[in-house]
Design a protein around this motif. Structure first.
Motif, PDB file in Angstrom:
ATOM      1  N   VAL A 123      49.198  47.136  29.219  1.00 38.22           N
ATOM      2  CA  VAL A 123      50.131  46.348  30.018  1.00 38.22           C
ATOM      3  C   VAL A 123      51.161  45.682  29.111  1.00 38.22           C
ATOM      4  O   VAL A 123      50.827  45.189  28.031  1.00 38.22           O
ATOM      5  N   HIS A 124      52.419  45.682  29.557  1.00 38.26           N
ATOM      6  CA  HIS A 124      53.489  45.059  28.770  1.00 38.26           C
ATOM      7  C   HIS A 124      53.144  43.593  28.499  1.00 38.26           C
ATOM      8  O   HIS A 124      52.654  42.887  29.390  1.00 38.26           O
ATOM      9  N   PRO A 125      53.379  43.110  27.267  1.00 32.33           N
ATOM     10  CA  PRO A 125      53.035  41.728  26.912  1.00 32.33           C
ATOM     11  C   PRO A 125      53.572  40.690  27.894  1.00 32.33           C
ATOM     12  O   PRO A 125      52.897  39.695  28.174  1.00 32.33           O
ATOM     13  N   ASP A 126      54.780  40.919  28.427  1.00 34.94           N
ATOM     14  CA  ASP A 126      55.369  39.951  29.374  1.00 34.94           C
ATOM     15  C   ASP A 126      54.700  39.981  30.747  1.00 34.94           C
ATOM     16  O   ASP A 126      54.935  39.082  31.562  1.00 34.94           O
ATOM     17  N   ASP A 127      53.893  41.013  31.009  1.00 40.10           N
ATOM     18  CA  ASP A 127      53.246  41.144  32.318  1.00 40.10           C
ATOM     19  C   ASP A 127      51.737  40.916  32.260  1.00 40.10           C
ATOM     20  O   ASP A 127      51.073  40.903  33.298  1.00 40.10           O
ATOM     21  N   GLN A 128      51.197  40.727  31.065  1.00 39.12           N
ATOM     22  CA  GLN A 128      49.743  40.612  30.930  1.00 39.12           C
ATOM     23  C   GLN A 128      49.181  39.401  31.663  1.00 39.12           C
ATOM     24  O   GLN A 128      48.053  39.445  32.174  1.00 39.12           O
ATOM     25  N   HIS A 129      49.958  38.316  31.755  1.00 41.09           N
ATOM     26  CA  HIS A 129      49.452  37.114  32.431  1.00 41.09           C
ATOM     27  C   HIS A 129      49.172  37.391  33.912  1.00 41.09           C
ATOM     28  O   HIS A 129      48.281  36.783  34.502  1.00 41.09           O
ATOM     29  N   HIS A 130      49.931  38.342  34.502  1.00 39.22           N
ATOM     30  CA  HIS A 130      49.678  38.707  35.894  1.00 39.22           C
ATOM     31  C   HIS A 130      48.288  39.334  36.039  1.00 39.22           C
ATOM     32  O   HIS A 130      47.517  38.984  36.943  1.00 39.22           O
ATOM     33  N   ILE A 131      47.973  40.272  35.143  1.00 35.22           N
ATOM     34  CA  ILE A 131      46.683  40.954  35.200  1.00 35.22           C
ATOM     35  C   ILE A 131      45.540  39.997  34.897  1.00 35.22           C
ATOM     36  O   ILE A 131      44.481  40.044  35.535  1.00 35.22           O
ATOM     37  N   SER A 147      49.857  43.153  46.272  1.00 35.42           N
ATOM     38  CA  SER A 147      50.286  44.114  45.252  1.00 35.42           C
ATOM     39  C   SER A 147      51.316  43.456  44.337  1.00 35.42           C
ATOM     40  O   SER A 147      52.048  42.549  44.744  1.00 35.42           O
ATOM     41  N   ILE A 148      51.373  43.892  43.106  1.00 36.86           N
ATOM     42  CA  ILE A 148      52.350  43.381  42.143  1.00 36.86           C
ATOM     43  C   ILE A 148      52.970  44.556  41.399  1.00 36.86           C
ATOM     44  O   ILE A 148      52.398  45.645  41.332  1.00 36.86           O
ATOM     45  N   GLU A 149      54.138  44.311  40.833  1.00 42.11           N
ATOM     46  CA  GLU A 149      54.825  45.347  40.056  1.00 42.11           C
ATOM     47  C   GLU A 149      54.831  44.922  38.598  1.00 42.11           C
ATOM     48  O   GLU A 149      55.329  43.849  38.256  1.00 42.11           O
ATOM     49  N   ILE A 150      54.256  45.754  37.749  1.00 47.29           N
ATOM     50  CA  ILE A 150      54.141  45.444  36.322  1.00 47.29           C
ATOM     51  C   ILE A 150      54.553  46.665  35.503  1.00 47.29           C
ATOM     52  O   ILE A 150      54.707  47.765  36.036  1.00 47.29           O
ATOM     53  N   ARG A 151      54.718  46.438  34.204  1.00 49.53           N
ATOM     54  CA  ARG A 151      55.028  47.541  33.294  1.00 49.53           C
ATOM     55  C   ARG A 151      53.762  47.985  32.577  1.00 49.53           C
ATOM     56  O   ARG A 151      53.052  47.173  31.987  1.00 49.53           O
ATOM     57  N   VAL A 152      53.483  49.284  32.656  1.00 49.69           N
ATOM     58  CA  VAL A 152      52.277  49.853  32.066  1.00 49.69           C
ATOM     59  C   VAL A 152      52.675  50.935  31.071  1.00 49.69           C
ATOM     60  O   VAL A 152      53.570  51.747  31.341  1.00 49.69           O
ATOM     61  N   TYR A 153      52.008  50.940  29.914  1.00 52.58           N
ATOM     62  CA  TYR A 153      52.322  51.965  28.908  1.00 52.58           C
ATOM     63  C   TYR A 153      51.715  53.301  29.325  1.00 52.58           C
ATOM     64  O   TYR A 153      50.525  53.402  29.596  1.00 52.58           O
TER      65      TYR A 153
END
Length: 219
Positions: A123-131, A147-153
Motif C-alpha cells: 500500500v502506498h505510504p500516504d494511504d497506509q493509515h486508511h488500511i 469502500s475506499i480508494e487507495i494506491r496499491v503496488y
C-alpha cells in the motif's frame, strides 16, 4: 456538401410555408485560429403586415464548446466501458484468528499468506493509515465498512495503481470470523475522469452559447 444541400432544402420549405421553424448545425474553420467552430442556426419565416412570408429570420449561436464537451463525454464513456471490461481484480481475505491476509490475483504475484506488515508494504505510504484504521475496525468485528480508494503496488505494472477496496464480513455461527472483498483496479478509469474534469474546466472558460445577432433574409 450534405450540409449545404440540407440548408437549401430547409430554406426552400420555410420560404414556402412548409416549415414554421427549423434548426441546422453548421461548421466552419475560424480564420483567426484555424479551428473548427460549430454554429446552431435557428430558421423561421418572416411575415409582412399582410401575413405573407416576406423573408427568413436566421438566428445563430456559437455552440463550439458545447459540441466539444459532448464529444469528450462520449469518448470518456467509451473509454470507461473498455476499462471496466479489462480492469484487474484482486480477491482478498482477512482471517481474524491468525491476523493473516490471503490474496488471489495475478497483480500481487499471489504471495499467500501475508501478515499485516507485508500487506501494508503493497500500500502506498500516504494511504497506509486508511488500511491500518480499517484493520482496527475489523479486529473489533465492525459489521459495516465503506469502500475506499487507495494506491496499491502492482508488481505486474511495477507501479502503484489506484484501486477500490471493497470489504464484507465473513460469518460463522452468527459470529464474524474474518473479512473478504476485492481490490478493483481503477487507475485508468480515474485518469480518464481527471482528464475529463480538466477538459471541462477549460471548456467552461469559453462562452459556448454566445449569440450572434440574428439577421433577416428578404425573399
Amino acid at each position: 456538401s450534405k450540409t449545404q444541400n440540407e440548408a437549401r432544402e430547409i430554406l426552400y420549405k420555410v420560404a414556402n410555408g412548409e416549415l414554421t421553424n427549423a434548426t441546422l448545425i453548421s461548421e466552419f474553420i475560424d480564420p483567426e485560429d484555424n479551428r473548427i467552430r460549430y454554429i446552431r442556426n435557428g430558421i423561421a419565416p418572416f411575415h409582412n403586415e399582410d401575413g405573407n412570408i416576406d423573408g427568413i429570420i436566421i438566428s445563430q449561436h456559437d455552440i463550439t464548446g458545447e459540441v466539444i464537451k459532448t464529444k469528450s463525454l462520449q469518448k470518456y464513456q467509451i473509454n470507461s466501458g473498455i476499462v471496466n471490461k479489462v480492469a484487474q481484480i484482486i480477491y482478498w481475505e482477512y482471517d481474524l484468528a491468525s491476523k493473516l491476509t490471503y490474496t488471489r490475483g495475478s497483480m500481487l504475484n499471489d504471495e499467500i499468506p501475508m501478515n499485516k506488515e507485508k500487506f501494508l508494504s503493497y500500500v502506498h505510504p500516504d494511504d497506509q493509515h486508511h488500511i491500518i484504521s480499517y484493520m482496527e475496525l475489523m479486529d473489533n468485528h465492525v459489521e459495516q465498512l465503506d469502500s475506499i480508494e487507495i494506491r496499491v503496488y502492482m508488481p505486474k505494472y511495477k507501479q502503484f495503481r489506484w484501486s477500490k477496496f471493497y470489504i464484507s464480513p465473513l460469518w460463522s455461527e452468527n459470529k464474524i470470523i474474518g473479512y473478504t472483498g476485492i481490490l478493483h483496479d481503477t487507475n485508468d478509469e480515474r485518469e480518464n475522469r481527471v482528464h475529463l474534469e480538466r477538459l471541462n474546466a477549460q471548456i467552461n472558460q469559453v462562452m459556448y452559447m454566445s449569440e450572434i445577432s440574428p439577421f433577416i433574409w428578404k425573399l
